[in-house]
Motif scaffolding. Structure first.
Motif, PDB file in Angstrom:
ATOM      1  N   GLY A 147      79.259  62.764  46.363  1.00 44.19           N
ATOM      2  CA  GLY A 147      78.341  63.531  47.062  1.00 44.19           C
ATOM      3  C   GLY A 147      76.982  63.309  47.183  1.00 44.19           C
ATOM      4  O   GLY A 147      76.325  63.035  46.631  1.00 44.19           O
ATOM      5  N   VAL A 148      76.549  63.554  48.607  1.00 42.96           N
ATOM      6  CA  VAL A 148      75.107  63.409  49.071  1.00 42.96           C
ATOM      7  C   VAL A 148      74.490  64.482  48.186  1.00 42.96           C
ATOM      8  O   VAL A 148      73.297  64.145  47.928  1.00 42.96           O
ATOM      9  CB  VAL A 148      74.951  63.751  50.518  1.00 42.96           C
ATOM     10  CG1 VAL A 148      73.499  63.702  50.820  1.00 42.96           C
ATOM     11  CG2 VAL A 148      75.428  62.450  51.353  1.00 42.96           C
ATOM     12  N   ALA A 149      74.979  65.517  47.787  1.00 39.01           N
ATOM     13  CA  ALA A 149      74.165  66.475  46.957  1.00 39.01           C
ATOM     14  C   ALA A 149      73.969  65.749  45.784  1.00 39.01           C
ATOM     15  O   ALA A 149      72.770  66.342  45.339  1.00 39.01           O
ATOM     16  CB  ALA A 149      74.987  67.758  46.856  1.00 39.01           C
ATOM     17  N   ALA A 150      74.540  65.074  45.090  1.00 44.28           N
ATOM     18  CA  ALA A 150      74.280  64.513  43.829  1.00 44.28           C
ATOM     19  C   ALA A 150      73.050  63.392  44.204  1.00 44.28           C
ATOM     20  O   ALA A 150      72.268  63.125  43.131  1.00 44.28           O
ATOM     21  CB  ALA A 150      75.444  63.492  43.098  1.00 44.28           C
ATOM     22  N   VAL A 151      72.811  62.881  45.200  1.00 46.57           N
ATOM     23  CA  VAL A 151      72.009  61.975  45.577  1.00 46.57           C
ATOM     24  C   VAL A 151      70.524  62.580  45.767  1.00 46.57           C
ATOM     25  O   VAL A 151      69.311  62.311  45.535  1.00 46.57           O
ATOM     26  CB  VAL A 151      72.246  61.029  46.817  1.00 46.57           C
ATOM     27  CG1 VAL A 151      71.008  60.067  47.310  1.00 46.57           C
ATOM     28  CG2 VAL A 151      73.463  60.228  46.113  1.00 46.57           C
ATOM     29  N   ILE A 152      70.467  63.835  46.392  1.00 42.63           N
ATOM     30  CA  ILE A 152      69.331  64.615  46.575  1.00 42.63           C
ATOM     31  C   ILE A 152      68.982  65.573  45.878  1.00 42.63           C
ATOM     32  O   ILE A 152      67.828  66.234  46.037  1.00 42.63           O
ATOM     33  CB  ILE A 152      69.387  65.076  48.262  1.00 42.63           C
ATOM     34  CG1 ILE A 152      70.504  66.418  48.084  1.00 42.63           C
ATOM     35  CG2 ILE A 152      69.617  64.207  49.159  1.00 42.63           C
ATOM     36  CD1 ILE A 152      70.790  67.098  49.428  1.00 42.63           C
ATOM     37  N   SER A 153      69.511  65.765  44.555  1.00 41.88           N
ATOM     38  CA  SER A 153      69.306  66.759  43.489  1.00 41.88           C
ATOM     39  C   SER A 153      68.073  65.589  42.850  1.00 41.88           C
ATOM     40  O   SER A 153      67.472  64.844  43.043  1.00 41.88           O
ATOM     41  CB  SER A 153      70.299  66.859  42.736  1.00 41.88           C
ATOM     42  OG  SER A 153      70.655  65.704  42.014  1.00 41.88           O
ATOM     43  N   ARG A 154      67.408  66.495  41.846  1.00 41.60           N
ATOM     44  CA  ARG A 154      66.362  66.200  41.175  1.00 41.60           C
ATOM     45  C   ARG A 154      66.517  66.202  39.608  1.00 41.60           C
ATOM     46  O   ARG A 154      65.443  66.728  38.929  1.00 41.60           O
ATOM     47  CB  ARG A 154      65.188  67.025  41.661  1.00 41.60           C
ATOM     48  CG  ARG A 154      64.477  66.775  43.023  1.00 41.60           C
ATOM     49  CD  ARG A 154      64.020  65.362  43.190  1.00 41.60           C
ATOM     50  NE  ARG A 154      63.585  65.185  44.544  1.00 41.60           N
ATOM     51  CZ  ARG A 154      64.337  64.740  45.621  1.00 41.60           C
ATOM     52  NH1 ARG A 154      65.601  64.482  45.281  1.00 41.60           N
ATOM     53  NH2 ARG A 154      63.820  64.596  46.890  1.00 41.60           N
ATOM     54  N   ILE A 155      67.593  65.993  39.062  1.00 39.94           N
ATOM     55  CA  ILE A 155      68.052  65.889  37.810  1.00 39.94           C
ATOM     56  C   ILE A 155      67.055  65.153  36.865  1.00 39.94           C
ATOM     57  O   ILE A 155      67.124  64.016  37.276  1.00 39.94           O
ATOM     58  CB  ILE A 155      69.349  65.669  37.630  1.00 39.94           C
ATOM     59  CG1 ILE A 155      70.638  66.933  38.223  1.00 39.94           C
ATOM     60  CG2 ILE A 155      69.855  65.811  35.968  1.00 39.94           C
ATOM     61  CD1 ILE A 155      71.714  66.596  38.365  1.00 39.94           C
ATOM     62  N   GLY A 156      66.595  65.789  35.800  1.00 39.53           N
ATOM     63  CA  GLY A 156      65.665  64.951  34.862  1.00 39.53           C
ATOM     64  C   GLY A 156      64.302  64.838  35.794  1.00 39.53           C
ATOM     65  O   GLY A 156      63.361  64.240  34.989  1.00 39.53           O
ATOM     66  N   GLY A 157      63.883  65.410  36.925  1.00 38.70           N
ATOM     67  CA  GLY A 157      62.733  65.033  37.332  1.00 38.70           C
ATOM     68  C   GLY A 157      62.671  63.938  38.264  1.00 38.70           C
ATOM     69  O   GLY A 157      63.518  63.313  38.558  1.00 38.70           O
ATOM     70  N   GLN A 158      61.805  63.984  39.186  1.00 35.83           N
ATOM     71  CA  GLN A 158      61.492  62.937  40.288  1.00 35.83           C
ATOM     72  C   GLN A 158      61.581  61.369  40.095  1.00 35.83           C
ATOM     73  O   GLN A 158      62.272  60.601  40.502  1.00 35.83           O
ATOM     74  CB  GLN A 158      60.315  63.302  41.205  1.00 35.83           C
ATOM     75  CG  GLN A 158      60.087  62.624  42.538  1.00 35.83           C
ATOM     76  CD  GLN A 158      59.126  62.983  43.405  1.00 35.83           C
ATOM     77  OE1 GLN A 158      58.751  64.040  43.366  1.00 35.83           O
ATOM     78  NE2 GLN A 158      58.380  62.074  43.894  1.00 35.83           N
ATOM     79  N   ALA A 159      60.686  61.381  38.766  1.00 35.31           N
ATOM     80  CA  ALA A 159      60.819  59.778  38.512  1.00 35.31           C
ATOM     81  C   ALA A 159      62.014  59.387  38.007  1.00 35.31           C
ATOM     82  O   ALA A 159      62.666  58.025  38.218  1.00 35.31           O
ATOM     83  CB  ALA A 159      59.722  59.596  37.254  1.00 35.31           C
ATOM     84  N   THR A 160      62.840  60.172  37.124  1.00 36.45           N
ATOM     85  CA  THR A 160      64.077  60.044  36.530  1.00 36.45           C
ATOM     86  C   THR A 160      65.055  59.703  37.601  1.00 36.45           C
ATOM     87  O   THR A 160      66.020  58.680  37.557  1.00 36.45           O
ATOM     88  CB  THR A 160      64.799  61.273  35.663  1.00 36.45           C
ATOM     89  OG1 THR A 160      63.887  61.112  34.476  1.00 36.45           O
ATOM     90  CG2 THR A 160      66.167  61.016  35.412  1.00 36.45           C
ATOM     91  N   MET A 161      65.151  60.738  38.556  1.00 38.58           N
ATOM     92  CA  MET A 161      65.937  60.516  39.839  1.00 38.58           C
ATOM     93  C   MET A 161      65.936  59.068  40.647  1.00 38.58           C
ATOM     94  O   MET A 161      66.619  58.726  41.132  1.00 38.58           O
ATOM     95  CB  MET A 161      65.867  61.840  40.795  1.00 38.58           C
ATOM     96  CG  MET A 161      67.056  61.988  41.410  1.00 38.58           C
ATOM     97  SD  MET A 161      68.425  62.487  40.713  1.00 38.58           S
ATOM     98  CE  MET A 161      69.659  61.777  41.857  1.00 38.58           C
TER      99      MET A 161
END
Length: 256
Positions: A147-161
């Motif tokens: 899902g695009v929602a998985a791609v635009i999330s920020r899990i773990g922070g910006q660098a992790t994502m």
């Protein structure tokens, strides 16, 4: 062939094979298939015996296990070892077989916030070890609907994502991996009911993994498998192409 030699070929103990042939224990479908192969059983007899094993395995149509339990992990390893293709729908998270260490650690800690750091690291290591399924010499063919929602999330922070999306982009170019993003702006489709994985295993029964909040179910019922194949086909009709998905990933990475 002796029982001891058969046990060595299958990779189990001599005592285990002895218990099978004495009727004390029952081998699973994969083990029955291995026994038949090493004993040279073919044709109608092989089909008949395998069908018996499949019916026995399918008797409990739905086996639920607590997330991260040893039984669940063993089941996943077996499925990823015996499957020739896996279709996964992951609407809100990057699929486990395509996660980086940092992203994986963040998801494990998020799902089980009471775990100690060492336990989180251990479970993350086990998760990463499963990625051998798509990198080994004879890899499983993975089609990941994400899902695009998985791609635009920020899990773990910006660098992790950002690191996770770069890895996802790289993995999408592997011969055995197809990544297709599913837009958020869609009408109703079956995938809205939740994430799942389909393990197609040739002559062995298809297994559906259905991940829920605090447990995971493994469904062996052929009718259930057929319903999830229909949902996968529906996802394929609305998902971006692999090239469009890579373009979308690049856009989000640049934004990050």
């Amino acid at each position: 062939m002796t029982m001891r030699k058969l046990a060595e070929l299958i990779g189990v103990s001599h005592a285990t094979v002895s218990r099978w042939f004495n009727g004390i224990a029952v081998p699973d479908v994969d083990q029955v298939s291995a026994v038949l192969t090493h004993l040279g059983v073919n044709g109608d007899e092989r089909t008949k015996i395998l069908n018996l094993a499949i019916r026995a395995a399918a008797a409990p149509a739905d086996i639920a296990e607590t997330n991260n339990s040893p039984a669940q992990f063993k089941e996943l390893l077996t499925l990823e070892r015996t499957a020739h293709t896996v279709v996964e729908w992951s609407p809100l998270l990057v699929p486990e077989l395509l996660r980086t260490a940092n992203y994986g650690r963040a998801t494990v800690a998020g799902e089980a916030p009471t775990l100690k750091d060492a336990e989180v690291d251990h479970l993350t290591t086990l998760m990463l070890g499963r990625q051998n399924a798509i990198t080994r010499e004879d890899p499983v063919r993975l089609t990941a609907f994400v899902g695009v929602a998985a791609v635009i999330s920020r899990i773990g922070g910006q660098a992790t994502m950002a690191g996770q999306l770069r890895y996802l982009l790289t993995a999408s170019r592997l011969e055995a991996v197809t990544v297709r993003l599913v837009p958020i702006e869609t009408d109703w489709h079956g995938g809205l009911l939740g994430p799942f994985s389909i393990y197609e295993r040739g002559e062995l029964p298809t297994v559906i993994r259905i991940k829920r909040y605090h447990d995971t179910a493994f469904a062996h019922d052929p009718n259930v498998a057929q319903e999830y194949r229909k949902i996968a086909k529906e996802l394929g009709s609305i998902a971006m192409s692999p090239d469009q998905s890579r373009d979308c990933l690049n856009t989000v990475i640049n934004e990050l």
